[in-house]
Design a protein around this motif. Structure first.
Motif, PDB file in Angstrom:
ATOM      1  N   LEU A  24       0.833  -1.211   0.000  1.00 24.67           N
ATOM      2  CA  LEU A  24       0.000   0.000   0.000  1.00 24.67           C
ATOM      3  C   LEU A  24       0.865   1.258   0.000  1.00 24.67           C
ATOM      4  O   LEU A  24       0.610   2.209  -0.744  1.00 24.67           O
ATOM      5  CB  LEU A  24      -0.917  -0.018   1.219  1.00 24.67           C
ATOM      6  CG  LEU A  24      -1.851   1.192   1.383  1.00 24.67           C
ATOM      7  CD1 LEU A  24      -2.798   1.298   0.189  1.00 24.67           C
ATOM      8  CD2 LEU A  24      -2.628   1.102   2.688  1.00 24.67           C
ATOM      9  N   GLY A  25       1.907   1.265   0.817  1.00 27.36           N
ATOM     10  CA  GLY A  25       2.779   2.441   0.901  1.00 27.36           C
ATOM     11  C   GLY A  25       3.512   2.714  -0.391  1.00 27.36           C
ATOM     12  O   GLY A  25       3.609   3.861  -0.842  1.00 27.36           O
ATOM     13  N   PHE A  26       4.038   1.646  -1.022  1.00 24.93           N
ATOM     14  CA  PHE A  26       4.733   1.828  -2.293  1.00 24.93           C
ATOM     15  C   PHE A  26       3.761   2.300  -3.374  1.00 24.93           C
ATOM     16  O   PHE A  26       4.107   3.143  -4.208  1.00 24.93           O
ATOM     17  CB  PHE A  26       5.413   0.524  -2.719  1.00 24.93           C
ATOM     18  CG  PHE A  26       6.770   0.321  -2.103  1.00 24.93           C
ATOM     19  CD1 PHE A  26       7.034   0.740  -0.803  1.00 24.93           C
ATOM     20  CD2 PHE A  26       7.791  -0.283  -2.813  1.00 24.93           C
ATOM     21  CE1 PHE A  26       8.279   0.559  -0.230  1.00 24.93           C
ATOM     22  CE2 PHE A  26       9.050  -0.455  -2.252  1.00 24.93           C
ATOM     23  CZ  PHE A  26       9.289  -0.044  -0.957  1.00 24.93           C
ATOM     24  N   GLY A  27       2.556   1.733  -3.360  1.00 28.51           N
ATOM     25  CA  GLY A  27       1.558   2.175  -4.349  1.00 28.51           C
ATOM     26  C   GLY A  27       1.212   3.641  -4.177  1.00 28.51           C
ATOM     27  O   GLY A  27       1.149   4.401  -5.149  1.00 28.51           O
ATOM     28  N   LEU A  28       0.995   4.058  -2.912  1.00 28.91           N
ATOM     29  CA  LEU A  28       0.681   5.470  -2.651  1.00 28.91           C
ATOM     30  C   LEU A  28       1.868   6.364  -2.998  1.00 28.91           C
ATOM     31  O   LEU A  28       1.681   7.494  -3.469  1.00 28.91           O
ATOM     32  CB  LEU A  28       0.281   5.654  -1.188  1.00 28.91           C
ATOM     33  CG  LEU A  28      -1.071   5.043  -0.786  1.00 28.91           C
ATOM     34  CD1 LEU A  28      -1.298   5.199   0.712  1.00 28.91           C
ATOM     35  CD2 LEU A  28      -2.212   5.716  -1.565  1.00 28.91           C
ATOM     36  N   MET A  30       4.118   5.833  -5.370  1.00 32.40           N
ATOM     37  CA  MET A  30       4.157   5.982  -6.828  1.00 32.40           C
ATOM     38  C   MET A  30       3.041   6.901  -7.317  1.00 32.40           C
ATOM     39  O   MET A  30       3.232   7.702  -8.237  1.00 32.40           O
ATOM     40  CB  MET A  30       4.075   4.607  -7.487  1.00 32.40           C
ATOM     41  CG  MET A  30       5.350   3.787  -7.319  1.00 32.40           C
ATOM     42  SD  MET A  30       5.344   2.226  -8.243  1.00 32.40           S
ATOM     43  CE  MET A  30       4.169   1.281  -7.284  1.00 32.40           C
ATOM     44  N   LEU A  31       1.881   6.793  -6.683  1.00 34.70           N
ATOM     45  CA  LEU A  31       0.782   7.692  -7.038  1.00 34.70           C
ATOM     46  C   LEU A  31       1.138   9.138  -6.720  1.00 34.70           C
ATOM     47  O   LEU A  31       0.886  10.045  -7.526  1.00 34.70           O
ATOM     48  CB  LEU A  31      -0.486   7.277  -6.290  1.00 34.70           C
ATOM     49  CG  LEU A  31      -1.718   8.184  -6.497  1.00 34.70           C
ATOM     50  CD1 LEU A  31      -2.124   8.204  -7.979  1.00 34.70           C
ATOM     51  CD2 LEU A  31      -2.867   7.742  -5.616  1.00 34.70           C
ATOM     52  N   ALA A  32       1.743   9.357  -5.552  1.00 31.69           N
ATOM     53  CA  ALA A  32       2.148  10.714  -5.173  1.00 31.69           C
ATOM     54  C   ALA A  32       3.194  11.264  -6.143  1.00 31.69           C
ATOM     55  O   ALA A  32       3.149  12.446  -6.516  1.00 31.69           O
ATOM     56  CB  ALA A  32       2.699  10.714  -3.746  1.00 31.69           C
ATOM     57  N   ALA A  33       4.133  10.405  -6.572  1.00 33.18           N
ATOM     58  CA  ALA A  33       5.148  10.846  -7.540  1.00 33.18           C
ATOM     59  C   ALA A  33       4.491  11.222  -8.860  1.00 33.18           C
ATOM     60  O   ALA A  33       4.853  12.232  -9.481  1.00 33.18           O
ATOM     61  CB  ALA A  33       6.177   9.740  -7.748  1.00 33.18           C
ATOM     62  N   TRP A  34       3.542  10.392  -9.314  1.00 32.77           N
ATOM     63  CA  TRP A  34       2.843  10.696 -10.572  1.00 32.77           C
ATOM     64  C   TRP A  34       2.061  11.993 -10.464  1.00 32.77           C
ATOM     65  O   TRP A  34       2.097  12.835 -11.382  1.00 32.77           O
ATOM     66  CB  TRP A  34       1.909   9.538 -10.924  1.00 32.77           C
ATOM     67  CG  TRP A  34       1.174   9.743 -12.211  1.00 32.77           C
ATOM     68  CD1 TRP A  34       1.642   9.544 -13.478  1.00 32.77           C
ATOM     69  CD2 TRP A  34      -0.173  10.221 -12.352  1.00 32.77           C
ATOM     70  NE1 TRP A  34       0.676   9.855 -14.405  1.00 32.77           N
ATOM     71  CE2 TRP A  34      -0.448  10.279 -13.743  1.00 32.77           C
ATOM     72  CE3 TRP A  34      -1.147  10.601 -11.449  1.00 32.77           C
ATOM     73  CZ2 TRP A  34      -1.675  10.705 -14.238  1.00 32.77           C
ATOM     74  CZ3 TRP A  34      -2.387  11.020 -11.938  1.00 32.77           C
ATOM     75  CH2 TRP A  34      -2.638  11.066 -13.317  1.00 32.77           C
ATOM     76  N   LEU A  35       1.351  12.173  -9.345  1.00 35.03           N
ATOM     77  CA  LEU A  35       0.577  13.404  -9.156  1.00 35.03           C
ATOM     78  C   LEU A  35       1.493  14.631  -9.092  1.00 35.03           C
ATOM     79  O   LEU A  35       1.158  15.690  -9.630  1.00 35.03           O
ATOM     80  CB  LEU A  35      -0.255  13.312  -7.870  1.00 35.03           C
ATOM     81  CG  LEU A  35      -1.419  12.318  -7.910  1.00 35.03           C
ATOM     82  CD1 LEU A  35      -2.074  12.221  -6.532  1.00 35.03           C
ATOM     83  CD2 LEU A  35      -2.456  12.741  -8.953  1.00 35.03           C
ATOM     84  N   GLY A 317       8.499  10.067  -4.728  1.00 40.86           N
ATOM     85  CA  GLY A 317       8.286   8.620  -4.684  1.00 40.86           C
ATOM     86  C   GLY A 317       9.264   7.926  -3.754  1.00 40.86           C
ATOM     87  O   GLY A 317       8.881   7.060  -2.949  1.00 40.86           O
ATOM     88  N   LEU A 318      10.557   8.307  -3.836  1.00 45.49           N
ATOM     89  CA  LEU A 318      11.569   7.683  -2.989  1.00 45.49           C
ATOM     90  C   LEU A 318      11.309   7.988  -1.518  1.00 45.49           C
ATOM     91  O   LEU A 318      11.421   7.103  -0.658  1.00 45.49           O
ATOM     92  CB  LEU A 318      12.956   8.187  -3.399  1.00 45.49           C
ATOM     93  CG  LEU A 318      14.139   7.618  -2.599  1.00 45.49           C
ATOM     94  CD1 LEU A 318      14.185   6.100  -2.739  1.00 45.49           C
ATOM     95  CD2 LEU A 318      15.446   8.238  -3.072  1.00 45.49           C
ATOM     96  N   GLY A 319      10.936   9.237  -1.241  1.00 49.82           N
ATOM     97  CA  GLY A 319      10.631   9.603   0.142  1.00 49.82           C
ATOM     98  C   GLY A 319       9.464   8.804   0.690  1.00 49.82           C
ATOM     99  O   GLY A 319       9.496   8.336   1.838  1.00 49.82           O
TER     100      GLY A 319
END
Length: 368
Positions: A24-28, A30-35, A317-319
């Protein structure tokens, strides 16, 4: 074997919960990086659109200010008189202007006369006697219509090749000249190769302003064409006109094209021959310039990205992933501690039960 079963179940539970958190954290993340990337792109798009509007207005201003010089030349010509105008008189007028300061990039200002075929020989003789003994009419291509001949242009030193040129012998020049007569307004040609700048193919323009016998412009287009005596005009080399633009060429690539019907003719590119990323933010705007439509396009460079001080989506995303791993570690430690505490309670309860059972056994076996 049976004593280990709860521990194994607890371990599986811990593993499932930790993995759910990581996924869940990695998915969020990646979503945050995309946004964040989308937000950065929208911001850059807005910056580029705003800059495109500013640059398009500046380009039009740089070109249209030349009309002031043509109006001044037309006024001087009418003051002297069209038929009385001489090379000496036009030279004196040009010396009263500082073209390089007033109209940066303009090659010169001149006068074009309409010459009927029947009057051609007489005109050439008079022009030769007017301070230019070698005067001759030169055509870019044969044609049978009236002549549109450049008689005067100053400064002569950088425009000598233009003297005697019949602009009516080339379709784009002729079309613009006739459009100026019909409208009574300043008109720009499409991209042409100036005879005095042959090394810059299709990177020049002529700006033409019709001259009538007086300041009055007829209301009817036919009368305007009939009454017109000729034009004051200015040759423009695009590279020279636009070199004074207020534009950071390290941050933007500027491209300009002439648009006519379904034909788009590029004539200016600040990084001609260089490869830029097609997905870089860019914007274009069509703007009217003296009877033409110019498409002004700007494309952002990596230098513009850097100066915007925006969050890099990769760091976002890394953060997020690092925080996820940290939380996963905390959750794992918590679950282990919780399981350990539960195991201790179970062990204490087991021992208490065993102790109580042993006491009861002792009491039962004691004699009365």
């Amino acid at each position: 074997m049976y004593l280990n079963t709860p521990s194994r179940r607890a371990a599986r539970r811990r593993l499932v919960l930790v993995w759910l958190l990581v996924v869940l954290g990695f998915g969020l993340s990646m979503l945050a990086a995309w946004l964040q990337g989308q937000s950065n792109r929208r911001h850059l798009d807005a910056v580029v659109r705003q800059e495109t509007q500013r640059v398009a207005a500046q380009v039009a201003h740089q070109v249209l200010r030349v009309e002031l010089g043509l109006l001044g030349a037309r006024g001087a010509v009418l003051t002297v008189g069209w038929e009385a105008l001489t090379r000496e008189a036009f030279l004196r007028y040009s010396q009263s202007r500082n073209l390089d300061v007033e109209f940066p990039g303009v090659r010169g200002i001149g006068v074009i006369r309409r010459i009927a075929r029947a009057q051609e020989a007489d005109f050439v003789a008079r022009a030769a006697a007017d301070g230019w003994p070698s005067f001759a009419i030169r055509a870019l291509a044969p044609h049978g219509d009236e002549r549109m001949v450049i008689q005067y242009i100053e400064p002569v030193a950088r425009n000598r090749e233009a003297i005697g040129l019949d602009i009516g012998s080339e379709p784009r020049r002729r079309e613009a000249a006739l459009a100026a007569l019909r409208t009574g307004r300043v008109t720009l040609t499409g991209p042409v190769t100036l005879v005095q700048a042959a090394g810059q193919p299709r990177a020049g323009f002529l700006m033409l302003l019709p001259v009538y016998p007086d300041a009055r412009v007829a209301a009817d287009a036919g009368q305007r064409v009939e009454r017109a005596l000729g034009w004051t005009y200015a040759p423009l080399a695009v590279q020279e006109v636009l070199q004074h633009l207020d534009l950071d060429t390290r941050a933007y690539r500027l491209r300009i094209a002439d648009v006519e019907a379904d034909q788009v003719i590029p004539f200016h590119d600040t990084v001609s021959g260089a490869a830029w990323a097609d997905n870089a933010p860019q914007a274009w705007l069509d703007t009217a310039v003296a009877g033409r439509t110019w498409r002004v396009a700007l494309q952002a460079s990596p230098a513009l990205f850097a100066r915007q001080a925006q969050l890099d989506p990769r760091w976002v995303g890394l953060g997020g992933m690092l925080v996820t791993l940290l939380l996963a570690g905390v959750l794992l430690a918590y679950l282990r501690a919780e399981d350990h505490a539960r195991d201790l309670r179970v062990e204490r309860e087991r021992r208490a039960v065993a102790l109580q059972t042993s006491r009861d056994a002792v009491l039962t076996s004691s004699p009365p």
